[in-house]
Motif scaffolding. Sequence first.
Motif, mmCIF file in Angstrom:
data_model
loop_
_atom_site.group_PDB
_atom_site.id
_atom_site.type_symbol
_atom_site.label_atom_id
_atom_site.label_comp_id
_atom_site.label_asym_id
_atom_site.label_seq_id
_atom_site.Cartn_x
_atom_site.Cartn_y
_atom_site.Cartn_z
ATOM 1 N N PRO A 12 0.801 -1.221 0.000
ATOM 2 C CA PRO A 12 0.000 0.000 0.000
ATOM 3 C C PRO A 12 0.840 1.281 0.000
ATOM 4 C CG PRO A 12 -0.225 -1.208 2.076
ATOM 5 C CD PRO A 12 0.530 -2.081 1.139
ATOM 6 N N TYR A 34 -2.811 4.159 -4.919
ATOM 7 C CA TYR A 34 -4.089 4.820 -4.643
ATOM 8 C C TYR A 34 -4.389 5.945 -5.620
ATOM 9 C CZ TYR A 34 -2.021 8.976 -2.372
ATOM 10 O OH TYR A 34 -1.357 10.139 -2.119
ATOM 11 N N GLU A 39 -5.279 12.049 -10.948
ATOM 12 C CA GLU A 39 -4.280 12.606 -10.039
ATOM 13 C C GLU A 39 -2.890 12.587 -10.665
ATOM 14 O OE1 GLU A 39 -6.820 10.161 -7.274
ATOM 15 O OE2 GLU A 39 -5.215 10.742 -5.913
ATOM 16 N N GLU A 55 -14.889 13.598 -8.620
ATOM 17 C CA GLU A 55 -13.977 12.471 -8.428
ATOM 18 C C GLU A 55 -14.712 11.144 -8.191
ATOM 19 O OE1 GLU A 55 -13.142 16.114 -7.448
ATOM 20 O OE2 GLU A 55 -12.740 15.173 -5.511
ATOM 21 N N LEU A 56 -15.995 11.110 -8.550
ATOM 22 C CA LEU A 56 -16.796 9.902 -8.348
ATOM 23 C C LEU A 56 -17.474 9.437 -9.628
ATOM 24 C CD1 LEU A 56 -18.493 10.940 -4.975
ATOM 25 C CD2 LEU A 56 -16.668 9.253 -5.258
ATOM 26 N N LEU A 75 -11.880 7.587 -12.282
ATOM 27 C CA LEU A 75 -12.315 6.248 -11.887
ATOM 28 C C LEU A 75 -11.286 5.174 -12.238
ATOM 29 C CD1 LEU A 75 -16.131 6.203 -12.847
ATOM 30 C CD2 LEU A 75 -15.059 6.743 -10.662
ATOM 31 N N MET B 2 -11.199 13.946 -3.696
ATOM 32 C CA MET B 2 -11.418 12.686 -2.980
ATOM 33 C C MET B 2 -10.371 11.677 -3.427
ATOM 34 S SD MET B 2 -15.478 12.098 -2.774
ATOM 35 C CE MET B 2 -15.376 11.069 -1.312
ATOM 36 N N ARG B 3 -9.809 10.970 -2.467
ATOM 37 C CA ARG B 3 -8.724 10.023 -2.790
ATOM 38 C C ARG B 3 -9.138 8.613 -2.403
ATOM 39 N NH1 ARG B 3 -4.207 13.238 -4.907
ATOM 40 N NH2 ARG B 3 -4.686 15.295 -4.128
ATOM 41 N N LEU B 4 -8.610 7.666 -3.155
ATOM 42 C CA LEU B 4 -8.747 6.268 -2.760
ATOM 43 C C LEU B 4 -7.967 6.038 -1.478
ATOM 44 C CD1 LEU B 4 -8.215 4.509 -6.205
ATOM 45 C CD2 LEU B 4 -10.252 4.295 -4.762
ATOM 46 N N PRO B 5 -8.407 5.090 -0.659
ATOM 47 C CA PRO B 5 -7.574 4.693 0.480
ATOM 48 C C PRO B 5 -6.377 3.887 -0.023
ATOM 49 C CG PRO B 5 -9.489 3.266 0.313
ATOM 50 C CD PRO B 5 -9.636 4.308 -0.761
ATOM 51 N N ARG B 6 -5.447 3.651 0.858
ATOM 52 C CA ARG B 6 -4.293 2.843 0.446
ATOM 53 C C ARG B 6 -4.697 1.374 0.359
ATOM 54 N NH1 ARG B 6 -0.249 6.790 1.416
ATOM 55 N NH2 ARG B 6 -0.989 8.185 3.052
ATOM 56 N N PHE B 7 -4.097 0.679 -0.585
ATOM 57 C CA PHE B 7 -4.378 -0.752 -0.748
ATOM 58 C C PHE B 7 -3.170 -1.394 -1.414
ATOM 59 C CE2 PHE B 7 -6.052 1.649 -4.325
ATOM 60 C CZ PHE B 7 -5.477 1.012 -5.416
ATOM 61 N N VAL B 39 -14.494 1.873 -7.382
ATOM 62 C CA VAL B 39 -13.625 3.027 -7.092
ATOM 63 C C VAL B 39 -14.373 4.125 -6.326
ATOM 64 C CG1 VAL B 39 -12.304 4.897 -8.175
ATOM 65 C CG2 VAL B 39 -11.923 2.527 -8.880
ATOM 66 N N LYS B 43 -13.570 5.380 -2.560
ATOM 67 C CA LYS B 43 -13.306 6.781 -2.220
ATOM 68 C C LYS B 43 -14.208 7.249 -1.084
ATOM 69 C CE LYS B 43 -11.298 8.415 -6.552
ATOM 70 N NZ LYS B 43 -11.380 9.398 -7.655
ATOM 71 N N ARG B 44 -15.412 6.717 -1.042
ATOM 72 C CA ARG B 44 -16.323 7.053 0.061
ATOM 73 C C ARG B 44 -16.106 6.142 1.260
ATOM 74 N NH1 ARG B 44 -20.616 7.843 -4.382
ATOM 75 N NH2 ARG B 44 -20.756 5.592 -4.235
ATOM 76 N N ARG B 45 -15.132 5.253 1.197
ATOM 77 C CA ARG B 45 -14.783 4.326 2.280
ATOM 78 C C ARG B 45 -15.931 3.388 2.620
ATOM 79 N NH1 ARG B 45 -11.000 6.968 0.537
ATOM 80 N NH2 ARG B 45 -9.271 7.821 1.779
ATOM 81 N N LEU C 140 -3.866 12.895 1.076
ATOM 82 C CA LEU C 140 -4.374 11.645 1.650
ATOM 83 C C LEU C 140 -3.971 11.520 3.118
ATOM 84 C CD1 LEU C 140 -5.878 8.983 1.367
ATOM 85 C CD2 LEU C 140 -3.762 7.945 0.496
ATOM 86 N N GLN C 143 -6.154 13.691 5.116
ATOM 87 C CA GLN C 143 -7.485 13.108 5.241
ATOM 88 C C GLN C 143 -7.483 11.975 6.271
ATOM 89 O OE1 GLN C 143 -9.092 11.823 1.474
ATOM 90 N NE2 GLN C 143 -10.714 10.619 2.438
ATOM 91 N N GLU C 144 -6.460 11.124 6.208
ATOM 92 C CA GLU C 144 -6.386 10.009 7.171
ATOM 93 C C GLU C 144 -6.246 10.528 8.595
ATOM 94 O OE1 GLU C 144 -4.232 6.685 4.256
ATOM 95 O OE2 GLU C 144 -3.000 8.134 5.344
ATOM 96 N N SER C 300 -13.943 18.881 -1.299
ATOM 97 C CA SER C 300 -14.649 17.810 -2.000
ATOM 98 C C SER C 300 -16.015 18.325 -2.427
ATOM 99 C CB SER C 300 -14.822 16.596 -1.085
ATOM 100 O OG SER C 300 -15.754 16.917 -0.063
#
Lengths: 188, 328, 840
Positions: A12, A34, A39, A55-56, A75, B2-7, B39, B43-45, C140, C143-144, C300
């Motif tokens: 990650p 991520y 981005e 972003e959705l 996406l 808005m960002r993706l969480p880490r994975f 996705v 982003k919305r967790r 990020l 945000q975390e 956002s």
Amino acid sequence: MEAPLVTLQSGPREKLRLAFAVNGEERELLVEPYKTLLEVLREDLGLTGTKHGCELGECGACAVLLDGELALSCLVPAVECGGRAVTTIEGLRDGPELHPLQAAFADHGAAQCGYCTPGMIVAARWLLDRKPDATRQEIADALAGQLCRCTGYQQIYEAVESAGRVLRGLPPLPPVVAAVHGEEPHGR
Amino acid sequence: MMRLPRFRYLAPASLLEAVKVLGDLGPEALPLAGGTDLVPNMKRRQQTPANLVGLRGVAELRAVSGDAARGLTLGAMTRLAEVERGAVAAGWPALARAAATVATPAIRNTATLGGNLCLDTRCSYYDQTEEWRRSIGYCMKREGETCWVAPGSDRCWAVSSSDTAPVLCALGAEVTLRSRGGERRIPAADLFADDGIRHLTRRPDELLTAVHLPPVEPGQRTVYLKLRRRGSFDFPVLGVAGRVRLSAGGTVESARIFLGAVGSRPQEARAAADFLVGRRLGDEETVREASRLATQIAKPMQNTDLTLGWRKGVAREYAARALRELGS
Amino acid sequence: MADDREAAPRPGPRALDDDRPAPRPGAVGPAPGLAAVGKPLRKVDVRGKVTGETRFADDYTMPGALHMKLVRSTVPHARLLSVDASAALAVKGVRCVLTGKDFPIAYGLMPVSQDEHPLCNDKVRFVGDPVAAVVAADELTAQEAAALVRVEYEPLQTIATPQEALATADPRIHDYGDAPNVHKLVAFDFGDVPAALAGADQVFEDRFFYQGNTHLPIEQHAALAWVDPDGRLTVVSSTQVAHYVHKALARALALPPARIRVIAPPQGGGFGGKTDPFNHEIVVAKAALVTGRPVKVALSREEVFLCHRGRHPTLMRMRTGVKDGRIVGHSVETVLDGGAYGSYGVASVHYTGALETVTYRMDRYRFRGCRTFTNKPPCGPKRGHGTPQPRFGLEVHLDKICEKLGVDPAEWRIRNAVPPDTVVANWMRVRTTGLVACLEAVVKASGWRERRGRLGRGRGLGIAASSYMTGAGISITFGDLPHTGVQLLLDRGGGVTAFCGASDVGQGSDNVLALIVAEVLGVEVGDVKVVTGDTSLGPVDLGSYSSRVTIMMGNAAIQAAERARDRLAAAAAAKLEVPASRLCFAGGRVFDVEDPARGLTFAEAVQRAEAQAGTVGTVGSYSPPTPTPRYKGGGVGPSPTYSYSAAVVEVEADEATGELSVEKIWVAHDIGRALNPVAARGQVVGSVYMGLSEALMEEQEFRRLPPKLSRALVHQAPSMLEYKSLTFHEMPEVETILVEEPDAMGPYGAKEVGQGPLLPIPPALANAVHDALGVRVDEVPITPHKVLAALAAPDRRYGPAAFPDVPWPEPLLVPPPWEGGDGKATNDRKRERRLPGAKP
């Protein structure tokens, strides 16, 4: 026989190598998993012409061409873009001359605030690449994923129609101006 | 932004490898196909898998074989934009239409048929950001205990919002699920469970690999009618999917009707379908009674767009319109 | 004036007296010699917009920038007990966490509503109120870490609606206001309306509701702050008013204004949503000061919904007395749901009554307005600011009255239109008006007379008209300073740089500035470089809202350019040995009109002027004329001149489902003069679009959970997907007609066009639905379930059943002009004392 190894993987917080073509140029960089294509384009490559409004996947502002197909860069994880070809608004013109769509958007008043415009033009390009003589219904169907809050869409139809003519070797349409009360309508 | 969480990202290069990875990681991993549902949810967790298994490199999932006479097998990664056209449009027009009404053109260019079938159930208390859901104390589907749609309920009422699912159910299509231990082929309708949380019968170690459309029979008619607010973007608040086989004289010989977006899985309107057999769709009385029977089974809740009362009120009218189209 | 008072018992034309400036030669009337004005030229800034090169706020970055994320309240109403940032601070990459303690000073847009803190101090007032800010190396991580900030609240009762606000004395959301949880109450009697209604042939009463909605600009708010090497705090932000951000930063951070620079790049849409100074702008500036690093914040989409400042949900009651077909008395009461803060609210509540008078003649007028506080994101100005709601009510109300009277609603409007040069019942001054021309234009274009009522069941036509301000007569911050300024710098190469504080929100103001300067100086539009939206690089402009930029900046630009022209003319006259009065500026030359070959290039003229008296730089500024109303509250509504619009909407209504499909819209707009006909049409169609979108589907709606289980009050759908707006598929063709009657107040006669054409659309749709199905939906938006409910209702109506009890204060009594008034209230002792020098 053992299953083959997973060809690509990252933790990650590890970066992955990404090699892809952006507007015809080979680019190679390290990206966090991520990060979306949006981005990476804006933040890692400095290509801020591609915009974002949610972003959705709900507004269309971040549209790019991915291997020639209209896609939403917000996406698509950038790590999924290895070996692919991306075209952004910056890649539409080759040289100082505006692409016919860009010229038509400018002439017909199809860009007001201009924020949805890059995505709108990229989507229109995707359409005209396939159908330069698209009807209004086909324009609506192709651009129905692009939201605009300024224009009421009308001048966008007109610009796409005019650009389609130029791409077919016909002269552009003159911009439409409003009828003036008590005068003969001018323009179309 | 808005960002993706880490994975952790894994990209298997073959189907064998993909099911091995999913088998190793189990519930810790989610497969990533087009990503147009997953996705935004990440982003919305709403979904925060530790591992994402990217399927782009698995060529087997894109294979298409067969034809109208033998039936068509579509790899699960067939893009919705491809389902809109070609062989599917010619033989199973309702499926093409359902695919063509999903979201927007850019999304259909990316989203896959398998992904649309496995679409996470939707709910206006759930399809929200982490901050929003924290502000209501979360909900049963994720991190919370209450279903805010029906606070006394012990189940989640999130809605099956796939356009293609009710059509595939109505067509009698089948799907293949593959795991390290082998594969199974089940009716599409059996892929879904009546629960907003565990809405798929797919196990975490299984991959949906293919969709099988049955052969086109003489006299076959199919329909999909989607009710939603706008001409694009929107998920259905009602989907009416039907398949009938008509005799040469126009009598219904067999019928299957499924409703989408009015429950946690596509709802089969069996009484309506049974009622139609032996009758003619051109008869308005038949259409009215069948549409009444069809919408009896709809269980809309106040957790989608538009008001509940209105959606209940117009369901029968839309079912009738779909049936008239089948008969025309 | 005295003559009018005695002689005119009814509204009618009235001599204009004091402050009307003499028309400038060449500024009005047919002007065939104009080179740039009126031509369909490309906008000067459009190239960057179609190539993606235009830099919006979020496109700005700085090397080494940190990123900020706000921690927002998850409860609607509570005392703020503690904020524990220790876990967030322990995250690798986090640089600092700011809380309310770092922001002791309150700020706000209006001088009377300084009720916001950049980060909440002691209370939170809605879900989304910011309580802390986390600054980290990347977004990020911020945000975390933000998710790890622990906030302790002591919950208070949730106040969700105006009705609850009016009924709740304790707790109070704010400790100020005209009543507990009531921000503002206003009451005016322009003549004795109850007496007028008693003497009327018929009295009509209606109740209406206009739902709240939001601007939804595609660009989300973003700001980047840093300290320049010269020590100046610099903030780039997506704001419509750099000047207000500048003022708020100076106040809230206690910094000298001279050490702050605010840059407003072009905005990706605003529609009023970026006119307030916002908490994130102040907090990001503080973060830059604290860390010594550039800091960026990008909101956002959900956060944009929480910033809001959009259309106030408004409940209305209207009563109208009609005698011999004319309005003898009209009464409007409004209750606005203001949300959690003041914002522009004092102005908003006045606007729900101020422009009720400027379209149709009415002898007497009564207005009551009430703005409540609720635990929701604050409402404010959205395109049309406070006027679409009563305009919807009035135009539907009139449609019903005409139906009862058996008169054609278009004809009634034409017959009762306020004539030009009229001071109306509440003392607003109408100068030119194209209302009748607009109505006639849409009646003709739509085939109204032949087609209305004859399209068959399910299809209908509806008409409505409206008016809007061309800039506000009084600045929101009061004072006697000009509302705008333009500065010009002419260089030896013939280039002209125009500096102005205005910023381009997409309406085309940069282009207006360039084309007006080019027109006056006779150069090409492309020779004028505009530098706008930067508080360090141009004179103050009060911002891109209120339809004020074209008229105000435009007039200032004319003044500055004419001053430059005079300097060049003097120098060229000396060089050419021709009287300056014979010189013409056109085609990039300065020449003798009697001998065009005798002349200088524009660049040579600049050089001669520079040689004669030094660097050529000029300034211009603009202040609107003194407003006619002299009563307290009469500062909201006056405008240098009003625009007028009319529209016909054709709708197809599905009787079985209530679904509506708008087939076509005809709209006419009185623009005075179109400076750029392509851009002007774009503003008209864009306004129609926004009006239709809110009429059909847009709703800023909130969700409450069962009160026994939760105090939650959250935005129902803070996303682009679930906050519905029109796509290509729902937007019909719009046929636009411009009415051009140049107005002496406007630059080259131009009036506003960016807001007015929105106003007639919602009522025209409602009236069309009635024509199609015979039902009345007295609410916006007109959604399918309301249409079906109206079809099922015994009275064939869907709309509010009741109007709440409001503790109205004693009204200000202001006799209308024809009843002996002088524009002042007869019962305002405080005002008498404050304005001792006021003219009788």
